[in-house]
Motif scaffolding. Sequence first.
Motif, PDB file in Angstrom:
ATOM      1  N   THR A 132       0.801  -1.220   0.000  1.00 54.06           N
ATOM      2  CA  THR A 132       0.000   0.000   0.000  1.00 54.06           C
ATOM      3  C   THR A 132       0.836   1.273   0.000  1.00 54.06           C
ATOM      4  N   LEU A 133       1.850   1.335   0.873  1.00 51.16           N
ATOM      5  CA  LEU A 133       2.493   2.612   1.163  1.00 51.16           C
ATOM      6  C   LEU A 133       3.969   2.713   0.797  1.00 51.16           C
ATOM      7  N   SER A 134       4.636   1.595   0.546  1.00 53.95           N
ATOM      8  CA  SER A 134       6.085   1.636   0.388  1.00 53.95           C
ATOM      9  C   SER A 134       6.531   2.424  -0.851  1.00 53.95           C
ATOM     10  N   PRO A 135       7.341   3.468  -0.668  1.00 54.46           N
ATOM     11  CA  PRO A 135       7.871   4.201  -1.832  1.00 54.46           C
ATOM     12  C   PRO A 135       8.925   3.400  -2.580  1.00 54.46           C
ATOM     13  N   ASN A 140       8.554   0.277  -3.348  1.00 53.95           N
ATOM     14  CA  ASN A 140       7.832  -0.686  -4.171  1.00 53.95           C
ATOM     15  C   ASN A 140       7.155   0.075  -5.309  1.00 53.95           C
ATOM     16  N   PRO A 141       7.651  -0.049  -6.543  1.00 54.29           N
ATOM     17  CA  PRO A 141       7.070   0.725  -7.657  1.00 54.29           C
ATOM     18  C   PRO A 141       5.632   0.360  -7.981  1.00 54.29           C
ATOM     19  N   SER A 142       5.174  -0.803  -7.465  1.00 53.78           N
ATOM     20  CA  SER A 142       3.787  -1.219  -7.711  1.00 53.78           C
ATOM     21  C   SER A 142       2.885  -1.000  -6.498  1.00 53.78           C
ATOM     22  N   SER A 143       3.405  -0.350  -5.441  1.00 53.78           N
ATOM     23  CA  SER A 143       2.540  -0.067  -4.298  1.00 53.78           C
ATOM     24  C   SER A 143       1.456   0.924  -4.713  1.00 53.78           C
ATOM     25  N   ILE A 144       0.373   0.930  -3.975  1.00 51.78           N
ATOM     26  CA  ILE A 144      -0.726   1.838  -4.301  1.00 51.78           C
ATOM     27  C   ILE A 144      -0.241   3.283  -4.250  1.00 51.78           C
ATOM     28  N   ARG A 145       0.558   3.617  -3.254  1.00 51.83           N
ATOM     29  CA  ARG A 145       1.080   4.980  -3.161  1.00 51.83           C
ATOM     30  C   ARG A 145       1.940   5.325  -4.368  1.00 51.83           C
ATOM     31  N   SER A 146       2.837   4.434  -4.763  1.00 52.20           N
ATOM     32  CA  SER A 146       3.698   4.694  -5.916  1.00 52.20           C
ATOM     33  C   SER A 146       2.867   4.874  -7.185  1.00 52.20           C
ATOM     34  N   CYS A 147       1.862   4.007  -7.364  1.00 53.80           N
ATOM     35  CA  CYS A 147       1.000   4.106  -8.551  1.00 53.80           C
ATOM     36  C   CYS A 147       0.252   5.431  -8.584  1.00 53.80           C
ATOM     37  N   LEU A 148      -0.302   5.837  -7.442  1.00 55.08           N
ATOM     38  CA  LEU A 148      -1.057   7.090  -7.405  1.00 55.08           C
ATOM     39  C   LEU A 148      -0.139   8.296  -7.539  1.00 55.08           C
ATOM     40  N   ASP A 149       1.068   8.204  -6.992  1.00 54.38           N
ATOM     41  CA  ASP A 149       2.057   9.271  -7.206  1.00 54.38           C
ATOM     42  C   ASP A 149       2.315   9.463  -8.696  1.00 54.38           C
ATOM     43  N   SER A 150       2.546   8.345  -9.386  1.00 50.03           N
ATOM     44  CA  SER A 150       2.864   8.407 -10.814  1.00 50.03           C
ATOM     45  C   SER A 150       1.654   8.859 -11.623  1.00 50.03           C
ATOM     46  N   ALA A 151       0.463   8.342 -11.275  1.00 51.91           N
ATOM     47  CA  ALA A 151      -0.755   8.749 -11.992  1.00 51.91           C
ATOM     48  C   ALA A 151      -0.992  10.247 -11.825  1.00 51.91           C
ATOM     49  N   ARG A 152      -0.819  10.756 -10.609  1.00 51.73           N
ATOM     50  CA  ARG A 152      -1.046  12.185 -10.362  1.00 51.73           C
ATOM     51  C   ARG A 152      -0.017  13.043 -11.091  1.00 51.73           C
TER      52      ARG A 152
END
Length: 311
Positions: free
Chosen positions: A75-78, A80-92
């Motif tokens: 969920t939160l690990s920066p 992990n490029p596939s974590s939810i946080r990483s994905c939403l960072d990249s999407a945003r």
Amino acid sequence: MLSRTAAQLYWIGRYVERAEFTARLLEATLRLDALSARPAGQVAWASALLVTGADYGFAETKQQIVPQSVSSFLTLSPSNPSSIRSCLDSARSNAKSVRTALTRDAWEAINRAWLSLRGLATTGSYEETLALTAMIRAETRGFEGALARMLRNEAFHFIGLGAAIERADNTARLIDVKYHLLLPVGEEVGGVIDRDQWTTILHTVSANTAYRWLYHDELKPWLVADMLILRSEMPRSLAGATDEIVQHLAYIGKRLGRQGEADRLARRRQTTLSRTAIDSIFAEGLHEYLEGFVVENAQLDSAIAQQFKFG
């Protein structure tokens, strides 16, 4: 449309789809762990890492495979490029660059999802983690709803193309892990744990009701495989995702006058799936079939990047 803009829209689709899938997988694994005996729960958490391709990255953290550590990593690990946080960072980040191509609702859905994770250091208790996954799913559904109200132009189709490529990859990996890695050694095929795991798989792709509508039968692994691979009316199936890919590519190619290898690969896969029976897949070897599909999907992704000069 600029190639850079097309690439950013495509990856918005992939990242949001990946974030939603990971949230679904996390919720389903939490529920399976709560229902199962401890060994099955441990294997379920290991499988969640495998499905998302995060197993090697997690191993490098030297943490034990327990619900709290895996939940936080997914969920939160920066790192992990596939974590939810990483994905939403990249999407945003991509969405900020193409704001004029998105509706206000689409931008706000991505931004709200991103804001919801900002400042979180841990996913919290079982109930808190479930609530977090529910919130993420709600925001990603909000993004999908915003897309449904967008003008059907190149921006819409590039986002949809990325989402369909990601969806196909996720479903193939999910089926493969269940068939070959998930059932604990010594457990009975068709037993309680096996049925719980198959129910979890269906829950992950929101297909419990669809299964009953299509088959009117008790849960049977080969029918689940048939639905998630070959039934095109199932949006998260490999056939359903492939149909979407062909449609998006056809529209984009017509509007931009740019067709090529990606169209050929997608149409070939669509034709092959339409002529395939589940019995022949099992005869060939399900693992081999799914492994080949994932490789083919990566080739299609590369062909899309080359065809539209993503750079």
